[in-house]
Write a protein that holds these residues in place. Structure first.
Motif, mmCIF file in Angstrom:
data_model
loop_
_atom_site.group_PDB
_atom_site.id
_atom_site.type_symbol
_atom_site.label_atom_id
_atom_site.label_comp_id
_atom_site.label_asym_id
_atom_site.label_seq_id
_atom_site.Cartn_x
_atom_site.Cartn_y
_atom_site.Cartn_z
ATOM 1 N N THR A 114 2.276 -2.451 -19.909
ATOM 2 C CA THR A 114 3.416 -1.435 -20.157
ATOM 3 C C THR A 114 4.360 -1.399 -19.306
ATOM 4 N N GLN A 115 5.444 -0.735 -19.859
ATOM 5 C CA GLN A 115 6.869 -0.348 -19.047
ATOM 6 C C GLN A 115 6.640 0.292 -17.882
ATOM 7 N N SER A 116 5.759 1.263 -17.780
ATOM 8 C CA SER A 116 5.310 2.077 -16.818
ATOM 9 C C SER A 116 4.615 1.158 -15.657
ATOM 10 N N ALA A 117 3.706 0.439 -16.153
ATOM 11 C CA ALA A 117 2.978 -0.436 -15.022
ATOM 12 C C ALA A 117 4.054 -1.373 -14.399
ATOM 13 N N VAL A 118 4.864 -1.896 -15.139
ATOM 14 C CA VAL A 118 5.862 -2.822 -14.474
ATOM 15 C C VAL A 118 6.707 -1.960 -13.503
ATOM 16 N N SER A 119 7.266 -0.913 -13.715
ATOM 17 C CA SER A 119 8.013 -0.033 -12.956
ATOM 18 C C SER A 119 7.094 0.464 -11.697
ATOM 19 N N HIS A 120 5.796 0.968 -11.895
ATOM 20 C CA HIS A 120 4.753 1.210 -10.645
ATOM 21 C C HIS A 120 4.741 0.162 -9.777
ATOM 22 N N GLN A 121 4.615 -1.218 -10.503
ATOM 23 C CA GLN A 121 4.389 -2.357 -9.459
ATOM 24 C C GLN A 121 5.617 -2.653 -8.508
ATOM 25 N N ILE A 122 6.781 -2.358 -9.471
ATOM 26 C CA ILE A 122 7.937 -2.530 -8.390
ATOM 27 C C ILE A 122 8.098 -1.529 -7.592
ATOM 28 N N GLN A 123 7.994 -0.316 -7.660
ATOM 29 C CA GLN A 123 8.031 0.647 -6.763
ATOM 30 C C GLN A 123 7.225 0.388 -5.376
ATOM 31 N N LYS A 124 5.787 -0.051 -5.620
ATOM 32 C CA LYS A 124 5.039 -0.274 -4.544
ATOM 33 C C LYS A 124 5.758 -1.733 -3.929
ATOM 34 N N LEU A 125 6.367 -2.421 -4.571
ATOM 35 C CA LEU A 125 6.951 -3.547 -3.929
ATOM 36 C C LEU A 125 7.809 -3.228 -2.650
#
Length: 306
Positions: A35-46
Motif C-alpha cells: 500500500t501507499q501508506s506502507a511505502v510512506s511508513h518505511q521512508i519515514q523510518k529511514l
C-alpha cells in the motif's frame, strides 16, 4: 573502538529506491505490491534512522531533497549491483518451445494420448498443441508446424515421412455376426451396413475390396464424420467398419470388436500414418517430435499375419 551503525532495514531501502526513482509513493507501492501508506511508513523510518529528510512532500507530488539525491545515487547503484550479481549466479531459465500439430482426432485419442506422458518425459521442454482436423491442415502456410496424417502419402507442397503402416480388416460387434449370421466370404458382407468415415478418397475400402474381390457398388454404406464415431457405431452393433488395427488394438484384445472375416487382413505397403512437414529444414522441436514418434512406432509393431 566505535562499532559501525547497522544498515537500515532492506524494506526501507527498497521503498526509498523505488519512490526516488519514480518520484511517486503510489507508483512505488504498485511496483512493490504494497500500500501507499506502507511505502510512506518505511521512508519515514529511514529518514528517522538517517536523521535527514529525503523527500519534500507536496500536495500532489514529492521531490528529493539534496540529501535524498545524493543518497539515491548510492542506493540505486547498490541495488543495480545486487541485480546484476543475482543474474550472473541464477541458473538460466529453461526455455520451452510450443509445437502445433495438425492431427486426426481418432489418432490423437486412440494412439497418441496414451503415449503423451512418455513424450513429455523424453522432451520436457516441448509443449505440444494438438489441433484435430478432418482435412489436411495448411502445413506450408504455417497453420500448424507439423501434421500427422493417414493415407497413401504424396500430398503436394509438403514432405511426408511414413511413420508406420496400418493393418486393415473388417470389424464389428460380436453380436452382429453371431451364429448363422457370420459371413463366410467377402460377398456376405453386403448383408450388413458398412460404416465409413470422411475421406476425400476411400482408399482403404478400395484397396481392401480390390484385394479380396468385393464389389462395393451395391453395398449399403453409412457415412460418418470421424473415425472415432465409426468405432463407436461398430461397438454399438450398427454395422461393419474398416478396422485400423493401430487404433483399435484394445477393443480387439478385449473382444469388444471382432474381425468379421479373420482371414481377410490387408497389410498395405503405403496405407499408414505419415509425419507431414513443410519442405526444407525442420526446427529442433519438430525434429525431436518426429524422432520420438518414429521410436514409438517401432515399439508398436504389429503381430505377423498368418
Amino acid at each position: 573502538m566505535r562499532l559501525p551503525r547497522p544498515l537500515p532495514p532492506l524494506l526501507s531501502l527498497r521503498a526509498f529506491e523505488a519512490a526516488a526513482r519514480l518520484l511517486s509513493f503510489s507508483h512505488a507501492a504498485q511496483e512493490l505490491f504494497v500500500t501507499q501508506s506502507a511505502v510512506s511508513h518505511q521512508i519515514q523510518k529511514l529518514e528517522a534512522d538517517l536523521g535527514v529528510a529525503l523527500f519534500e512532500r507536496r500536495t500532489r507530488s514529492v521531490e528529493l531533497t539534496s540529501a535524498g539525491v545524493a543518497y539515491y545515487a548510492r542506493v540505486h547503484d547498490a541495488f543495480e549491483l545486487l541485480r546484476l550479481g543475482t543474474q550472473e549466479v541464477r541458473a538460466p531459465s529453461v526455455e520451452r518451445t510450443s509445437l502445433t500439430v495438425g492431427i486426426l482426432a481418432s489418432f490423437a485419442t486412440r494412439w497418441l494420448a496414451p503415449r503423451l506422458q512418455a513424450f513429455s518425459a523424453a522432451c520436457p521442454r516441448i509443449d505440444l498443441q494438438l489441433r484435430p482436423e478432418i482435412a489436411l491442415a495448411d502445413v506450408p502456410g504455417g497453420e500448424v508446424d507439423v501434421a500427422i496424417r493417414y493415407g497413401l502419402g504424396g500430398w503436394r507442397g509438403v514432405h511426408a515421412q511414413r511413420l508406420m503402416t496400418e493393418r486393415l480388416s473388417l470389424v464389428c460387434a460380436p453380436s452382429l455376426v453371431a451364429g448363422r449370421k457370420r459371413p463366410r466370404e467377402p460377398q456376405d458382407l453386403l448383408r450388413f451396413p458398412l460404416l465409413t468415415s470422411y475421406s476425400r478418397q476411400s482408399f482403404e475400402w478400395d484397396a481392401w475390396s480390390r484385394r479380396f474381390g468385393l464389389d462395393l457398388t451395391q453395398s449399403q454404406q453409412v457415412h460418418l464424420h470421424d473415425y472415432n464415431i465409426v468405432v463407436e457405431a461398430a461397438l454399438a452393433g450398427q454395422g461393419i467398419a474398416m478396422g485400423r488395427h493401430r487404433l483399435i488394438a484394445r477393443q480387439l484384445a478385449s473382444g469388444a470388436l471382432v474381425e468379421a472375416l479373420p482371414d481377410a487382413r490387408l497389410d498395405h505397403s503405403r496405407i499408414g500414418w505419415w509425419f507431414v512437414t513443410p519442405k526444407g529444414n525442420l526446427g529442433a522441436a519438430a525434429s525431436a517430435f518426429r524422432d520420438w514418434l518414429a521410436e514409438a512406432a517401432k515399439e508398436d509393431a504389429l503381430e505377423p499375419t498368418h
